[in-house]
Motif scaffolding. Structure first.
Motif, PDB file in Angstrom:
ATOM      1  N   LYS A 199      -0.189  17.715  27.111  1.00 30.50           N
ATOM      2  CA  LYS A 199       0.678  17.667  28.448  1.00 30.50           C
ATOM      3  C   LYS A 199       0.045  18.927  29.315  1.00 30.50           C
ATOM      4  N   VAL A 200      -1.175  19.582  28.606  1.00 25.51           N
ATOM      5  CA  VAL A 200      -1.615  20.544  29.575  1.00 25.51           C
ATOM      6  C   VAL A 200      -2.994  19.985  30.056  1.00 25.51           C
ATOM      7  N   LEU A 252      -6.240  15.821  22.546  1.00 26.81           N
ATOM      8  CA  LEU A 252      -6.362  15.255  23.772  1.00 26.81           C
ATOM      9  C   LEU A 252      -5.536  14.030  23.957  1.00 26.81           C
ATOM     10  N   LYS A 253      -5.447  13.277  22.893  1.00 22.38           N
ATOM     11  CA  LYS A 253      -4.569  12.106  23.198  1.00 22.38           C
ATOM     12  C   LYS A 253      -3.125  12.306  23.559  1.00 22.38           C
ATOM     13  N   LEU A 277       0.826  12.352  33.030  1.00 17.35           N
ATOM     14  CA  LEU A 277       0.638  13.699  33.957  1.00 17.35           C
ATOM     15  C   LEU A 277       0.763  14.702  33.180  1.00 17.35           C
ATOM     16  N   SER A 278      -0.080  15.917  33.340  1.00 19.12           N
ATOM     17  CA  SER A 278       0.010  17.063  32.697  1.00 19.12           C
ATOM     18  C   SER A 278       1.052  18.128  33.452  1.00 19.12           C
ATOM     19  N   ARG A 279       1.921  18.774  32.505  1.00 25.87           N
ATOM     20  CA  ARG A 279       2.802  19.298  33.002  1.00 25.87           C
ATOM     21  C   ARG A 279       2.725  20.467  34.331  1.00 25.87           C
ATOM     22  N   ASP A 280       1.415  21.075  34.121  1.00 25.45           N
ATOM     23  CA  ASP A 280       1.052  22.039  35.102  1.00 25.45           C
ATOM     24  C   ASP A 280       0.546  21.271  36.571  1.00 25.45           C
ATOM     25  N   ARG A 332      -3.130   5.884  30.624  1.00 23.86           N
ATOM     26  CA  ARG A 332      -3.231   4.866  29.683  1.00 23.86           C
ATOM     27  C   ARG A 332      -1.838   4.154  29.027  1.00 23.86           C
ATOM     28  N   HIS A 356       3.892   8.661  31.587  1.00 23.69           N
ATOM     29  CA  HIS A 356       3.611  10.079  30.823  1.00 23.69           C
ATOM     30  C   HIS A 356       2.000  10.466  30.771  1.00 23.69           C
ATOM     31  N   LEU A 375     -11.911  13.219  27.066  1.00 25.52           N
ATOM     32  CA  LEU A 375     -11.688  12.375  25.901  1.00 25.52           C
ATOM     33  C   LEU A 375     -13.037  11.702  25.582  1.00 25.52           C
TER      34      LEU A 375
END
Lengths: 267, 412
Positions: A241-242, A237-238, B36-39, B82, B34, A186
């Motif tokens: 979830k990938v 990007l904010k 964490l990325s899913r992958d 964050r 929250h 970011l």
């Protein structure tokens, strides 16, 4: 008080100047991606517009067409002393990603760089890796020593306190210098926006897809996205979830591919 | 959603004894915010399963194969998350004494720390050592968490008992914890959500606590300090480059060059891409001076009133990391900001155990591995230092031998 982006930039400038002050014989690795282009931009600023050392592009020959065009245009525009680093031997023997990803990355990137290092004997290489990209990169130091055969002794890294970086190694060793280690994806995009840094169009969404991380065309997959400009990328990007490198196949062939690649000298 | 003005990002180290749950706490912070990325979460689940374990949150930071197989943290790492208040950089540190240099590497970059203590084990050797080291490295803002409260059945009495013991120990070092929070990192109690199972606790959750930490506002003194990092010849002019550590500077200002205290005037300040006549703390800049003045890397530019001269000695509190002890009057290299100078330890006032803080010997001849000491150093030439409490960057130093950092300290 200076802004957060100014702080990030100032720290990077300090590290770049520290590397140059210590070694003089250094080079920057430019993959033409967003991070190394942002680093290149900061290096130009650190040296008041004229970079006093070579810039190396490791060319696997499998990069996107646009990447080659971008490289040729800006290396002219910015007056770069560009070195194109290729493992011609391996290419002639037909090395390609279809064989095996780990071997291909190792031959066409790591080994290509070794050939250039043998010719030029750089004492330090500037690289734009960031801690938030990958857990193994998060373990790195700013000044990271490498043996002559590029080995990274991650089990026994030297202490690195504050901004007092290790800067002497045995004669045949070299340093990997990571001036962007503390930036996030970011931060990079906010900085690209603020500084108006030219960026490959592959990063911007077309037909619902965009690349978040760019390597070889053969081993990169785009992610679903409608972010067609920088503002939209920042917004995306904010909340995403990938993970950034989810489209990079060498990261996840097995759990420790990246660790193995990096201990052998991969970037 | 309400539009919150975010505070500046802050770097927080997680410190404490081995197996008290540092890496698990980080995993929990990421999960609950929250971040964490899913992958990545899927990857952690898959690898945990491959190793025949329950989903191991610690694997988010313990990325090395060796770390995961042995369930330990070897090297420090940084991870980002964050909250609605601000962005965080969390610095994970190893709890084993064997990897203490990596703990110091991570903690030296922190602005605040979370000290984690396993409630069932209480204060242990590295609990004390890490608290001491963080405090010595200038990390003054400390939040304590008592972890694994689930294993005590969330008992208030054990929390109060351990809290009193720890507070007494910290008080002895002159540290007051910002908050002391009972948590279970594994179960998620009191991390981001107030836990009904800890209903007797009325203080903030861990996230509420760290959200209240304000960025460091100290160290904004008006005195000017600019260590010269390098000198570039650009278009026939000598440009001194470096980073402003303290104060401000403007074109036309009279200054002193240390250590020799030579006086001159700043002709221009250069930053690529924009015109500037002024520079402030934190900026990396270029300077052009009036006249031809012999300046080299390691010189420090200061206000013209600087009383000087710089001395050939200074006194510091140090921590020693090398198998080979520091010895009186044996040659070492001292580095502070961009200065690098040969010197010796002239007097070792005392050396102490860095965990129990017990003095081992007064007027010692050596400082051994993992010991702390108060030492007076004598340098070959003049060195510009300041008390760490005054200007951090000129008040911290490393001690090298044969190109390796073997000790570190702060000027007192």
């Amino acid at each position: 008080m200076i802004s957060y982006l100014d702080e990030l930039e100032s720290k990077s400038v300090y590290i770049i100047r520290e590397a140059y002050s210590r070694f003089r014989n250094i080079a920057l690795l430019w993959s033409i991606g967003k991070d190394s282009t942002a680093l290149l931009w900061i290096v130009r600023k650190a040296f008041f517009g004229k970079i006093p050392h070579p810039v190396v592009h490791i060319d696997t020959s499998f990069k996107f067409k646009e990447i080659y065009e971008f490289r040729n245009r800006y290396s002219r525009e910015w007056g770069l002393d560009l070195i194109i680093s290729r493992n011609e031997g391996a290419l002639q023997e037909g090395m390609c990603p279809d064989k095996a990803k780990l071997e291909c990355c190792n031959a066409l990137k790591t080994e290509a760089l070794k050939i250039t290092m043998q010719e030029r004997r750089f004492k330090a290489l500037l690289l734009a890796i960031r801690r938030d990209e990958h857990g193994i990169r998060a373990k790195e130091r700013y000044f990271s020593p490498r043996t002559i055969d590029f080995k990274w002794d991650y089990r026994n890294q030297p202490p690195e306190l504050w901004d007092l970086y290790k800067s002497n190694v045995e004669k045949e060793e070299h340093f990997r210098i990571h001036p962007m280690l503390h930036w996030t994806e970011l931060d990079i995009w906010k900085y690209i926006e603020r500084e108006k840094i030219p960026t490959a169009s592959l990063y911007f969404a077309k037909d619902g897809k965009r690349y978040r991380s760019i390597g070889c065309e053969t081993c990169c997959a785009p992610v679903d996205s409608s972010a067609a400009d920088i503002k939209k990328i920042i917004k995306e990007l904010k909340t995403t979830k990938v993970s950034e490198r989810s489209g990079r196949s060498q990261d996840k062939e097995s759990a420790y591919t990246m660790q193995k690649l990096r201990s052998l000298g991969y970037m | 959603m309400r539009n919150v003005t975010k505070k500046k990002p802050i770097k927080i180290a997680i410190i404490g004894h081995v197996d008290h749950g540092k890496s698990t706490l980080i995993g929990r912070l990421l999960l609950d915010t929250h971040s964490l990325s899913r992958d990545r979460l899927a990857e952690i689940k898959r690898i945990s399963k491959e190793l025949g374990k329950d989903t191991e949150l610690a694997f988010l930071t313990d990325q090395l194969e060796e770390e995961r197989e042995k369930n330990i943290t070897i090297d420090t790492t940084q991870i980002f998350f964050r909250t609605r208040q601000r962005d965080y950089v969390i610095i994970d540190t190893p709890g084993h004494l064997e990897f203490i240099k990596n703990m110091i590497t991570g903690t030296s970059l922190a602005e605040a720390a979370i000290l984690i203590v396993d409630i069932t084990e209480g204060i242990q050797e590295q609990t004390r050592r890490h608290a001491y080291l963080a405090s010595s490295l200038g990390v003054e803002r400390l939040v304590v968490v008592f972890n694994k409260m689930d294993l005590t059945g969330y008992a208030q009495d054990s929390f109060i008992r351990e809290q009193n013991l720890l507070s007494a120990f910290l008080k002895n070092m002159g540290i007051t914890a910002f908050h002391i929070v009972p948590v279970s990192a594994k179960k998620g109690d009191n991390i981001s959500r107030r836990s009904p199972r800890l209903g007797w606790y009325k203080g903030p959750t861990l996230i509420e606590s760290i959200d209240r930490i304000e960025a460091d506002v100290k160290n904004r003194e008006s005195v000017l300090r600019f260590p010269v990092q390098d000198i570039y010849e650009i278009e026939g002019e000598s440009v001194l480059v470096g980073r402003m550590l303290s104060g401000t500077m403007r074109a036309g200002q009279e200054i002193a060059i240390l250590p020799g205290v030579k006086k001159t005037t700043i002709k221009a300040i250069r930053v690529f891409g924009r015109l500037t006549g002024r520079a402030e703390r934190g900026e990396s800049i270029g300077l052009i001076l009036d006249g031809s003045m012999a300046v080299k890397r390691g010189d420090v530019i200061a206000e013209k009133e600087y009383a000087g001269p710089a001395k050939n000695s200074f006194r510091g509190n140090i921590f020693w990391m090398s198998e080979m002890p520091l010895e009186l009057e044996k040659k070492i290299t001292l580095r502070c900001a961009t200065q690098e100078i040969e010197g010796v330890a002239e007097k070792i006032e005392n050396r102490m155990d860095s965990s129990s803080l017990r003095i081992i010997e007064e007027n010692a001849r050596v400082v051994r591995k993992n010991e702390a000491a108060t030492v007076t150093f004598r340098t070959q030439g003049a060195i510009v230092t300041e008390k760490f409490s005054f200007i951090k960057e000129l008040g911290r130093f490393v001690i090298e031998r044969k190109n390796c950092v073997e000790g570190a300290g702060v000027v007192v």
